[in-house]
Design an enzyme around this catalytic site. Structure first.
Site, short mmCIF file in Angstrom:
data_model
loop_
_atom_site.label_atom_id
_atom_site.label_comp_id
_atom_site.label_asym_id
_atom_site.label_seq_id
_atom_site.Cartn_x
_atom_site.Cartn_y
_atom_site.Cartn_z
N ASP A 279 0.87 -1.17 0.00
CA ASP A 279 0.00 0.00 0.00
C ASP A 279 0.91 1.23 0.00
O ASP A 279 2.14 1.13 0.08
CB ASP A 279 -0.99 -0.03 1.18
CG ASP A 279 -2.23 0.82 0.86
OD1 ASP A 279 -2.17 1.65 -0.06
OD2 ASP A 279 -3.26 0.65 1.53
C1 BGC Z 1 -5.06 3.21 0.00
C2 BGC Z 1 -5.25 2.19 -1.07
C3 BGC Z 1 -5.08 2.81 -2.43
C4 BGC Z 1 -3.73 3.50 -2.49
C5 BGC Z 1 -3.42 4.12 -3.84
C6 BGC Z 1 -3.82 4.06 -0.19
O1 BGC Z 1 -3.78 5.14 0.67
O2 BGC Z 1 -5.03 2.57 1.26
O3 BGC Z 1 -6.49 1.58 -0.95
O4 BGC Z 1 -5.24 1.86 -3.44
O5 BGC Z 1 -3.68 4.50 -1.51
O6 BGC Z 1 -4.15 5.24 -4.06
#
Ligand code: BGC
Length: 739
Positions: A279
Site C-alpha cells: 500500500d
Molecule cells: C489506500 C489504497 C489505495 C492506495 C493508492 C492508499 O492510501 O489505502 O487503498 O489503493 O492509496 O491510491
C-alpha cells in the site's frame, strides 16, 4: 534510443505465437536485465494527477529513463500516458513498458453506488457489470490496473473504509470478490478494455482496533482463516492478477512485512502467481510501526516478506541492490518479483503493443455512454435499502399536491458520488435527488429548503424549512454524511447523522405531528438511527448512489422501481454495541429468548443486545410470505448433498424482487461456531400473487471450517437450518451430518 526489447520481441515472435508461453518470453527478456533494472520493475511512483498520501519526491522522467520505474499510479489520460510510455519505450535500454494503475473503485467516470451499497443489491451480475463498465472507461484513459476490489470484511462501522467493502459476511463477500474480479479482468486480459484487478488490503485491515484507520489488529488464526482470509482466496480462485499488502499490523507483525500471510499462505498454500504491491508507503511505515530500524531495514523486510512492488516508498530503488550484494535479500526474490510484474505486462499485451490502451477515439467516446448511465440508474435503485416504511408511507403518489424536499443533500451533486469516485465528475454529470424528482413532479408540486449544512451548526435555515414543511402534504428529508466522512482516514466515534440535521428532523416532526415524513439517507457506513426511527415514517438508505443516484432515488420514491436491497452490514442501536454482527457466538450465558432482562446473562443493562436493523434486512413495497419449508432428507452424508426448499409468495400489491437467504448453525463443534451463518441466497422476481419454490443444495463443502489445529473440514453432528428473508429468525429445522 533503439532498444533491445524489440530485438527480443522479434526473436521471440519467431519462436512463439501470440499468447504462447508468456513465461519463456519473460525469461528471455530477464536474461538481458541488470539487477538494478530488475529492481526498477518493482518500483512504483505517482503521477501528479492525484495523491492519496505523502509524495516522497520523485522525478518521474529521470527514473523512467534510468530503468528505475516499472509502474505508475495516478497517471492517466491518452496524452499523459502516451508521453510517459514513450519515455519508457524509446529512451530506456530495454524499452519495457510501464504499467499504469489507478483506484477505480466503484466506477471510473460513470459512478456506481459505493461498494457497501453495491453489496446491498446482492446482485452478482450487476456488480460484475459495474466493474466491467468501470474497466471499459478506465482502460479508455490509458489505465491498465485498478487497485480494487477491496475485499476486507468489516464489522466496524466506526471505520470509514467499511464503505469500500462488501459488508460483514464472508459467504457473500466471497461471491462479490469474484464478481468484481471477473468484471475488471474480463475473460481475456489481452483485450484493451480489460484491466488487472487487485485484491486489497491483505489482510485483516477491516478489523482495525476501535475502528481507527491504520490501527492494530490482534486476531486468532481461526478467525483470520474463517472470516478475513476467505474473500482473498476467492479472489485468487477468480484469477485476480495482483494483491495489495495492507497498512495494519496483524498480531504484532505489520502486514506489509508479514512473511506468514504473504509467503506461507498466499504463495505456498494458495499458489498465487501474480504480484503483490505494497500500500502507499506501507513499507516505509514498518519504521513507525517499530518493526524496522531504518529505511534499509524496511526494504529488506518488505522484499523478504514477499511484497513485490514498492508503492511510492523509494526504498526498493535505493536499497535493494546493496541488500542483495550483501546477501541480506536473496536475488531469487528479486527475480521472482520482476518476473511476476513482467508477466502481468505480457498478459495485458503491452509487450506486443505498449500503446494499446492509448487510443484517443476510445477515450473520447467511451465515458458516460448512455447505456452505462442507464445501468448506473438501475444498479443504484437495486442497491438502496428500504429500512422502514410505517403505514406504507412510500411510495409517494405523483399526484400529491405539494411535497417538501428538505435537507443539505437534496440538491447535492457533489457528495452523491461518494468517496473514491475515481474520475467521476462531481459537478455537471451527477444527477441530484432534486433533478431526479423533477422528472416526476411539476414545479408547482415541489417545495424546497436546504434547512442546514451537513456539519455546520448554523440554524438560520430551520425557519424556512419548517415553514415549507407545514405547507406540504408530504415531507422528504435528504440528509446524511458528506462523502469525505467515510473512506480512508475517516473514522468516526459517533454514528449519529452528523451536525444539526437530527435536530432539524425533530423540529420538523414537532411542527407536523401527523404528516408523512420520509428520510432519504446518504452515508458510507451503518448509522445510529435510534431516534430517527421514531420520528419519521419511512427511511430509504441510498448510500452514496453515484452519477445516476438522484434519478434512481426518484424511481424508488414514486414506486417506478420497487426497493429490493438488503443490508450486508448490521445497523447498531448505538456505538456502544460495536462490534455487532449477525454471526456472533452464543456465549456461555446467552439471553433466554423470552426474558431479555434476566440477571448475569450476556447483555447490556441499558439497551437490548439486538441491533436496530439486522444483516439481511430490507423492505419492499410488496410483502412476501415464506411457507412449506422442506428438507430432502434429515441426513447428509459426507459424500452427498441434501436440498432445502421453501415456497415464497408475493402477497402484496406490487411486483418485486426478494432476496431469499439460507442460514445454517453448526450446533456443536471442537471450536464454537457462530449462532448462524449465511450459506446461500437467491434473488428472485415475483409478480403480485405469484409463488416460486426456491431450492438450495447443501453439501459438506458448505459446512467446513478451520478448527483449533487449523485443519479445514467438517465435524459430524446436528445442524440447524432456515430459509428466511433476513438474519432475524429462530431456527425450527435441523439435519444431521453423518460420516
Ligand atoms: C489506500 C489504497 C489505495 C492506495 C493508492 C492508499 O492510501 O489505502 O487503498 O489503493 O492509496 O491510491
Amino acid at each position: 534510443m533503439r532498444n533491445l526489447f524489440f530485438i527480443i520481441i522479434i526473436f521471440c515472435g519467431g519462436l512463439f505465437s501470440f499468447s504462447q508461453n508468456y513465461k519463456a518470453k519473460v525469461d528471455s527478456i530477464m536474461s538481458l536485465m541488470t539487477l538494478q533494472e530488475k529492481i526498477g520493475q518493482t518500483v512504483m511512483y505517482g503521477g501528479s494527477w492525484d495523491q492519496t498520501g505523502p509524495i516522497v519526491g520523485a522525478d518521474n522522467g529521470k527514473y523512467i529513463r534510468e530503468g528505475n520505474m516499472g509502474a505508475m499510479l495516478n497517471a492517466m489520460s491518452v496524452k499523459g500516458t502516451l508521453d510517459l510510455q514513450k519515455v519508457a519505450i524509446e529512451e530506456t535500454r530495454l524499452g519495457i513498458p510501464l504499467l499504469f494503475g489507478y483506484d477505480v473503485i466503484h466506477g471510473h467516470r460513470t459512478i456506481f453506488p459505493i461498494n457497501l451499497g453495491l453489496s446491498a443489491s446482492w446482485d452478482l451480475k450487476m456488480i460484475e457489470e459495474s466493474s466491467r463498465i468501470a474497466a471499459e472507461e478506465a482502460s479508455a484513459e490509458g489505465i491498465h490496473w485498478t487497485f480494487a476490489p477491496m475485499v476486507d470484511i468489516s464489522r466496524e462501522p466506526r471505520w470509514g473504509r467499511i464503505s469500500e467493502g462488501a459488508g460483514e459476511d464472508v459467504f457473500l463477500a466471497n461471491k462479490i470478490a469474484k464478481a468484481y474480479v471477473k468484471g475488471f479482468q474480463g475473460d481475456d486480459l489481452s483485450k484493451p478494455n480489460t484491466i488487472l484487478a487487485c485484491a486489497k488490503h491483505y489482510v485483516a485491515y477491516g478489523a482495525a482496533q476501535a475502528g481507527r484507520d491504520y490501527h492494530t489488529v490482534n486476531m486468532g488464526e481461526g478467525e483470520l482463516r474463517n472470516v478475513y482470509l476467505p474473500p482473498f482466496k476467492a479472489a485468487v480462485d477468480a484469477g485476480v492478477e495482483t494483491f495489495m499488502s495492507a497498512f495494519n499490523e496483524l498480531n504484532g507483525v505489520p502486514t506489509s512485512g508479514n512473511k506468514f500471510t504473504l509467503r506461507d499462505i498466499l504463495r505456498d498454500e494458495w499458489n498465487f502467481e501474480g504480484f503483490v504491491v505494497s500500500d502507499y508507503t506501507s513499507i516505509n511505515e514498518l519504521i513507525p510501526h517499530g518493526f524496522a530500524k531504518d529505511s534499509i531495514d524496511a526494504a529488506r523486510i518488505g522484499m523478504n516478506a514477499g511484497v513485490d512492488m514498492d508503492m511510492m516508498g523509494h526504498l526498493y530503488r535505493k536499497f535493494l541492490k546493496n541488500l542483495v550484494e550483501e546477501g541480506k535479500v536473496s536475488e531469487a526474490y528479486i527475480n521472482d518479483a520482476c518476473r511476476r510484474i513482467l508477466l502481468a505486462k505480457y498478459k495485458l499485451g503491452l509487450f506486443d503493443d505498449p500503446y494499446r490502451y492509448i487510443n484517443e477515439e476510445r477515450e473520447n467516446t467511451t465515458k458516460y455512454k448512455p447505456e452505462f448511465l442507464a445501468k448506473a440508474r438501475e444498479i443504484a435503485a437495486a442497491s438502496s435499502v428500504l429500512l422502514q416504511n410505517n403505514n406504507e408511507a412510500l411510495p409517494l403518489s405523483t399526484n400529491t399536491k405539494k411535497i417538501a424536499f428538505i435537507g443539505p443533500l437534496v440538491k447535492d451533486e457533489y457528495d452523491i458520488i461518494g468517496n473514491w469516485a475515481a474520475k467521476g465528475d462531481r459537478q455537471g454529470k451527477a444527477l441530484s435527488v432534486f433533478e431526479g424528482i423533477s422528472e416526476y413532479l411539476n414545479s408547482d408540486q415541489i417545495l424546497y429548503a436546504k434547512g442546514c449544512d451537513i456539519l455546520k451548526d448554523d440554524e438560520s435555515g430551520f425557519g424556512e424549512a419548517i415553514s415549507i414543511s407545514k405547507q406540504a402534504d408530504a415531507i422528504v428529508l435528504v440528509m446524511g454524511e458528506g462523502h469525505h466522512m467515510s473512506g480512508e482516514a475517516a473514522s468516526r466515534t459517533n454514528l449519529k447523522i452528523p451536525g444539526i440535521q437530527p435536530k432539524l428532523i425533530k423540529k420538523i416532526r414537532e411542527a407536523n405531528p401527523n404528516k408523512k415524513i420520509i428520510l432519504v439517507l446518504m452515508n458510507g457506513r451503518p448509522l445510529n438511527l435510534s431516534d430517527e426511527v421514531n420520528l419519521v415514517d419511512a427511511i430509504l438508505e441510498i448510500w452514496f448512489p453515484g452519477t445516476m443516484g438522484g434519478a434512481a432515488t426518484a424511481d424508488l420514491l414514486f414506486g417506478e422501481v420497487n426497493p429490493s436491497g438488503k443490508l450486508t452490514v448490521t445497523f447498531p442501536r448505538n456505538v456502544g454495541q460495536v462490534p455487532i454482527y449477525y454471526n456472533m457466538k452464543n456465549t456461555g450465558r446467552p439471553i433466554p429468548d423470552n426474558n431479555p432482562k434476566e440477571d448475569y446473562k450476556s447483555n447490556y443493562i441499558d439497551v437490548p443486545n439486538s441491533p436496530l436493523f439486522v444483516f439481511g434486512h430490507g423492505l419492499s413495497y410488496t410483502t412476501f410470505k415464506y411457507s412449506d419449508f422442506k428438507l430432502s432428507s434429515q441426513n447428509l452424508y459426507t459424500n452427498g448433498t441434501i436440498q432445502a426448499s421453501v415456497t415464497v409468495t408475493n402477497t402484496g400489491n406490487y411486483d418485486g424482487h426478494e432476496i431469499v437467504q439460507l442460514y445454517i448453525h453448526d450446533k456443536v463443534g471442537s471450536v464454537t461456531r457462530p449462532v448462524k451463518e449465511l450459506k446461500g441466497f437467491e434473488k428472485i422476481f415475483l409478480k403480485q400473487g405469484e409463488s416460486k419454490i426456491v431450492t438450495f443444495e447443501i453439501s459438506v463443502e458448505d459446512l467446513k471450517f478451520y478448527n483449533s489445529e487449523m485443519k479445514f473440514g467438517v465435524e459430524p453432528g446436528e445442524f440447524e437450518i432456515a430459509i428466511a428473508p433476513s438474519s432475524d429468525f429462530r431456527f425450527k429445522h435441523s439435519f444431521n451430518l453423518l460420516d
